[in-house]
Write an enzyme that holds these catalytic residues in place. Structure first.
Site, PDB file in Angstrom:
ATOM      1  N   SER A 158       8.530   5.349   7.783  1.00  0.00           N
ATOM      2  CA  SER A 158       7.405   5.138   6.868  1.00  0.00           C
ATOM      3  C   SER A 158       7.016   3.666   6.908  1.00  0.00           C
ATOM      4  O   SER A 158       7.839   2.808   7.242  1.00  0.00           O
ATOM      5  CB  SER A 158       7.772   5.555   5.442  1.00  0.00           C
ATOM      6  OG  SER A 158       8.910   4.853   4.989  1.00  0.00           O
ATOM      7  N   CYS A 176       6.007   9.587   0.280  1.00  0.00           N
ATOM      8  CA  CYS A 176       4.693   9.038   0.621  1.00  0.00           C
ATOM      9  C   CYS A 176       3.553   9.826  -0.016  1.00  0.00           C
ATOM     10  O   CYS A 176       2.408   9.773   0.442  1.00  0.00           O
ATOM     11  CB  CYS A 176       4.521   8.974   2.136  1.00  0.00           C
ATOM     12  SG  CYS A 176       5.843   8.033   2.951  1.00  0.00           S
ATOM     13  N   GLY A 181       0.822  -1.190   0.000  1.00  0.00           N
ATOM     14  CA  GLY A 181       0.000   0.000   0.000  1.00  0.00           C
ATOM     15  C   GLY A 181       0.862   1.248   0.000  1.00  0.00           C
ATOM     16  O   GLY A 181       2.080   1.199   0.211  1.00  0.00           O
ATOM     17  N   HIS A 231      14.526   3.958  -0.108  1.00  0.00           N
ATOM     18  CA  HIS A 231      15.314   3.127   0.803  1.00  0.00           C
ATOM     19  C   HIS A 231      16.779   3.281   0.436  1.00  0.00           C
ATOM     20  O   HIS A 231      17.121   3.391  -0.757  1.00  0.00           O
ATOM     21  CB  HIS A 231      14.936   1.650   0.679  1.00  0.00           C
ATOM     22  CG  HIS A 231      13.513   1.353   1.030  1.00  0.00           C
ATOM     23  ND1 HIS A 231      12.955   1.661   2.255  1.00  0.00           N
ATOM     24  CD2 HIS A 231      12.518   0.769   0.312  1.00  0.00           C
ATOM     25  CE1 HIS A 231      11.693   1.275   2.273  1.00  0.00           C
ATOM     26  NE2 HIS A 231      11.403   0.735   1.101  1.00  0.00           N
TER      27      HIS A 231
END
Length: 217
Positions: free
Chosen positions: A141, A172, A71, A77
């Site tokens: 996150s 995000c 999701g 990263h």
């Protein structure tokens, strides 16, 4: 009913390889399969979740972009970030996704509150914006995928990393969202220790009776 939690310390791993390993684990597991948490770190990579509406794609072309099945929208990263993947049978644990997300957030908040002896860090969660924040800056996150009542993917906690790649995206999905990390907040903790502390707190929050740790060679 298994209440043992297996913790796998994977070290530095390729993102796509680890993602596909999570998918394979989830597809093969059965009612007797112990839940697992994977602690890892990835080379630089952008990942874009299933919510791709109005996403601003990365301005940088030197970092790969991977379209994934979790999701959420887009995040980054990279080295210096603790990534913890949760492979949990939610039905067996009697957990909803919301309850699991709450437990994850509370584990990060508790970790940060205890990380500085004299000046504890006050972290919060925000309604409608999954993750953990210090002030208006995001420090962790999260995103999950649910399949057959079992979840995978997880949480990324910024420890001591190069934060500049976040500037090439709307983290995000939020334009202008700033990010922070423990090293910038005066917290002297290693990636490994932060990951282990988070896992210990989460395991306690979820009432596992036994934890078994395995390290990759």
């Amino acid at each position: 009913m298994p209440q043992t939690l297996r913790i796998r310390e994977l070290g530095l791993t390729d993102y796509e390889t680890t993602w596909h390993a999570m998918q394979a684990f989830t597809a093969k597991r059965n009612q007797n399969t112990a839940d697992e948490l994977w602690l890892t770190e990835h080379p630089a990579v952008y990942t874009l979740g299933l919510n791709r509406k109005d996403v601003r794609y990365p301005k940088r072309k030197d970092i790969p972009l991977v379209l994934v099945d979790r999701g959420g929208k887009i995040t980054y990263h990279g080295p210096g970030q603790a990534v913890i993947y949760l492979l949990i049978d939610l039905k067996r644990k009697g957990l909803s996704v919301r309850q699991l997300v709450s437990a994850m957030g509370n584990a990060v908040i508790s970790l940060l509150e205890e990380s500085v002896e004299e000046n504890a860090i006050t972290a919060t969660v925000k309604s409608g914006a999954p993750g953990v924040y210090v002030g208006d800056k995001k420090i962790a996150s999260l995103g999950l995928r649910l399949k057959n009542n079992c979840c995978y993917h997880g949480l990324a906690l910024n420890i001591a990393m190069d934060l500049t790649p976040f500037a090439a995206i709307d983290p995000c999905g939020y334009p202008g969202l700033e990010v922070t990390q423990t090293s910038d907040l005066g917290v002297n903790i290693s990636l490994h220790d932060a990951g282990k502390a988070f896992i210990s707190k989460l395991a306690a929050n979820l009432n596992y009776t036994e934890c078994m740790t395995e390290k990759s060679a």
